[in-house]
Design an enzyme around this catalytic site. Structure first.
Site, PDB file in Angstrom:
ATOM      1  N   HIS A  72       0.843  -1.203   0.000  1.00  0.00           N
ATOM      2  CA  HIS A  72       0.000   0.000   0.000  1.00  0.00           C
ATOM      3  C   HIS A  72       0.876   1.251   0.000  1.00  0.00           C
ATOM      4  O   HIS A  72       1.764   1.379   0.825  1.00  0.00           O
ATOM      5  CB  HIS A  72      -0.916   0.007   1.225  1.00  0.00           C
ATOM      6  CG  HIS A  72      -2.099  -0.909   1.082  1.00  0.00           C
ATOM      7  ND1 HIS A  72      -3.245  -0.768   1.820  1.00  0.00           N
ATOM      8  CD2 HIS A  72      -2.304  -1.969   0.260  1.00  0.00           C
ATOM      9  CE1 HIS A  72      -4.114  -1.712   1.463  1.00  0.00           C
ATOM     10  NE2 HIS A  72      -3.557  -2.451   0.527  1.00  0.00           N
ATOM     11  N   TYR A 200      -9.360   5.382   7.309  1.00  0.00           N
ATOM     12  CA  TYR A 200      -9.542   5.713   8.723  1.00  0.00           C
ATOM     13  C   TYR A 200     -10.615   6.797   8.786  1.00  0.00           C
ATOM     14  O   TYR A 200     -10.424   7.875   8.222  1.00  0.00           O
ATOM     15  CB  TYR A 200      -8.241   6.262   9.322  1.00  0.00           C
ATOM     16  CG  TYR A 200      -7.166   5.217   9.579  1.00  0.00           C
ATOM     17  CD1 TYR A 200      -6.361   4.730   8.553  1.00  0.00           C
ATOM     18  CD2 TYR A 200      -6.953   4.728  10.865  1.00  0.00           C
ATOM     19  CE1 TYR A 200      -5.372   3.783   8.792  1.00  0.00           C
ATOM     20  CE2 TYR A 200      -5.957   3.781  11.119  1.00  0.00           C
ATOM     21  CZ  TYR A 200      -5.174   3.316  10.086  1.00  0.00           C
ATOM     22  OH  TYR A 200      -4.205   2.387  10.329  1.00  0.00           O
ATOM     23  N   PRO A 292      -4.398   0.476  18.937  1.00  0.00           N
ATOM     24  CA  PRO A 292      -4.103  -0.031  17.591  1.00  0.00           C
ATOM     25  C   PRO A 292      -4.181   0.987  16.450  1.00  0.00           C
ATOM     26  O   PRO A 292      -3.816   0.662  15.320  1.00  0.00           O
ATOM     27  CB  PRO A 292      -5.161  -1.128  17.388  1.00  0.00           C
ATOM     28  CG  PRO A 292      -6.256  -0.798  18.338  1.00  0.00           C
ATOM     29  CD  PRO A 292      -5.624  -0.101  19.490  1.00  0.00           C
ATOM     30  N   LYS A 296       0.871  -0.133  15.136  1.00  0.00           N
ATOM     31  CA  LYS A 296       2.271  -0.243  15.576  1.00  0.00           C
ATOM     32  C   LYS A 296       2.584  -1.468  16.445  1.00  0.00           C
ATOM     33  O   LYS A 296       3.756  -1.808  16.621  1.00  0.00           O
ATOM     34  CB  LYS A 296       2.666   1.019  16.362  1.00  0.00           C
ATOM     35  CG  LYS A 296       2.814   2.246  15.495  1.00  0.00           C
ATOM     36  CD  LYS A 296       4.101   2.198  14.698  1.00  0.00           C
ATOM     37  CE  LYS A 296       4.106   3.160  13.528  1.00  0.00           C
ATOM     38  NZ  LYS A 296       3.910   2.560  12.219  1.00  0.00           N
ATOM     39  N   TYR A 384       3.899   6.402  10.189  1.00  0.00           N
ATOM     40  CA  TYR A 384       3.083   5.241   9.803  1.00  0.00           C
ATOM     41  C   TYR A 384       3.931   4.204   9.075  1.00  0.00           C
ATOM     42  O   TYR A 384       3.806   2.999   9.338  1.00  0.00           O
ATOM     43  CB  TYR A 384       1.903   5.700   8.925  1.00  0.00           C
ATOM     44  CG  TYR A 384       0.806   4.683   8.816  1.00  0.00           C
ATOM     45  CD1 TYR A 384      -0.308   4.728   9.648  1.00  0.00           C
ATOM     46  CD2 TYR A 384       0.880   3.642   7.880  1.00  0.00           C
ATOM     47  CE1 TYR A 384      -1.327   3.783   9.561  1.00  0.00           C
ATOM     48  CE2 TYR A 384      -0.131   2.697   7.786  1.00  0.00           C
ATOM     49  CZ  TYR A 384      -1.222   2.767   8.629  1.00  0.00           C
ATOM     50  OH  TYR A 384      -2.219   1.822   8.538  1.00  0.00           O
TER      51      TYR A 384
END
Ligand code: FAD
Ligand code: DHB
Length: 390
Positions: A72, A200, A292, A296, A384
């Site tokens: 991704h 998200y 979460p 990570k 990220y």
């Protein structure tokens, strides 16, 4: 029984530690409380940083991940009913890979058993002893018989509810902890993901996350109350809630189906330090938990194990113990950076029940800023995809 490194726990941390040490010619025995079927069936994390992917390749367990993992190049963040893309590749030159923790666990168990490695599943009453001396011991019961494993070092890879952290004298341990007033309800469903990338969602009804495991398998999460039972969440209600939080055309396109797995995960930030006591090393969830939202938890466990495997390999090769002595400090600094990022993502994306409306407006302003400013979206992206391993 005798081995060089005794490992408690066959989660990703314990299995990967065993595999990396094996590749350095170091013998291990893993003691796992659960059955192989249980460990291989557990559905958990899904997003791997580039450094995690590289380490799994280095550990010679990358073949299936290379074939089935989904690379991704970004994520989407949805708020005020609009979706905004964060382009990791453009902002950092890096990507992440979606490949389930369940698959990593299966790959590692197959590799260890295939090479003659020893994993004792369904080991009962595991306890750790004498790690402040030269010859630590792990006691356990197997098939009703009491057993003892004598080793040089112990890897405490037994997760948050394990025995290793609790065996350390409590005055030697500093614990930092925060709980959040919400949880995640997660489902796995044999339906195509609504988008090629993760979404998200910030929404007044609460957070939602649209993730996946493969082109035919979706992994979905919604914010719920921490004390809610699964009985209150029949599948139809979950899909309605997912649709409401996603909004727009995508909501109409969202395909629903029965859930294959359903669970509630509490949200917690937790760090216990130091991560070493004499010859006992804590790694992964045994030492720290992150909420979460930043994806990570698994990546941190892998990063700990990389540092630990190198320190032990150095010790066995040259007798030097400086890397062993630096283990805790090396890991803890990185752990706190991941804690900060996970806390920040969590704070930015969830609805905080009963909160002052002023803070709700600040949250929206932060989302505007993060998605509208190149500097701010780069900060999100570089965390990220994963900060440098050391
Ligand atoms: P674990 O995977 O917990 O492994 C510990 C192992 O030790 C287990 O196999 C356990 O059975 C064994 N064990 C425990 N006690 C004993 C004992 N006394 N004796 C012997 N063996 C013992 N992270 C994300 O990034 N995204 C997610 O979506 C996500 N979802 C999660 C959902 C759940 C329900 C949980 C619990 C965690 C989730 N995480 C997620 C976190 C992520 O899965 C963990 O960070 C990761 O599993 C850490 O690996 P570990 O090997 O340190 O610990
Ligand atoms: C997944 C889990 C996460 O916690 C996250 O932030 C992203 C994806 C997942 O399980 O796919």
């Amino acid at each position: 029984m005798r081995t060089q490194v005794g490992i408690v726990g066959a989660g990703p941390a314990g299995l990967l530690l065993s595999q990396l040490l094996h590749l350095q010619g170091i013998e291990t025995v893993i003691l796992e409380r659960r059955s192989r079927e249980y460990v291989e069936g557990r559905i958990r994390a899904g997003v791997l940083e580039q450094g995690t992917v590289d380490l799994l390749e280095e550990a010679q367990v990358g073949a299936r991940m290379r074939r089935l993992g989904l690379v991704h190049e970004g994520i989407e963040i949805s708020f005020r009913g609009e979706r905004h893309r964060i382009d990791f590749r453009a902002l950092t030159g890096k990507t992440v890979t979606v490949y389930g923790q369940t698959e990593i666990t299966r790959d590692l168990i197959a590799a260890r058993l295939g090479a003659g490695g020893k994993i004792v599943f369904e080991a009962e009453d595991v306890s750790v002893h004498d790690f402040d001396r030269d010859r630590p011991k792990i006691r356990f019961r197997k098939d009703g018989r009491a057993r003892e494993l004598v080793c040089d070092f112990i890897g405490g890879c037994d997760g948050f509810h394990g025995v290793c952290r609790g065996s350390v004298p409590q005055d030697a341990l500093t614990v930092h902890e925060r709980t959040y007033p919400f949880a995640w309800l997660g489902i796995l469903s044999q339906t195509p993901p609504v988008s090629d990338e993760l979404i998200y969602c910030h929404h007044e009804r609460g957070f939602a996350l649209f993730s996946m495991r493969s082109p035919g398998l979706s992994r979905l999460y919604i914010q719920c109350a921490p004390d809610e039972s699964l009985d209150q969440w029949p599948d139809a209600r979950i899909w309605d809630e997912l649709r409401a939080r996603l909004g727009g055309d995508a909501a109409a396109a969202l395909q629903s189906g029965p859930s294959l797995e359903k669970s509630v995960t509490p949200m917690r930030s937790f760090v216990a330090e130091p991560m070493r006591f004499g010859r006992l090393f804590l790694a992964g969830d045994a030492a720290h938990i992150v909420p979460p939202t930043g994806a990570k938890g698994l990546n941190l466990a892998v990063a700990d194990v990389r540092v630990l495997a190198r320190a032990l390999a150095e010790f066995y090769a040259s007798g030097r113990s400086d890397l062993i002595e630096a283990y805790s400090d090396t890991c803890v600094r990185r752990v706190w950076k991941a804690q900060r990022f996970s806390w920040w993502m969590t704070s930015m994306l969830h609805r905080f029940p009963g909160r002052n409306p002023f803070e709700d407006q600040l949250q929206l302003a932060e989302l505007d800023y993060v998605t509208g400013s190149k500097a701010a979206s780069t900060a999100l992206a570089e965390n990220y995809v994963g900060l440098p391993l050391q």
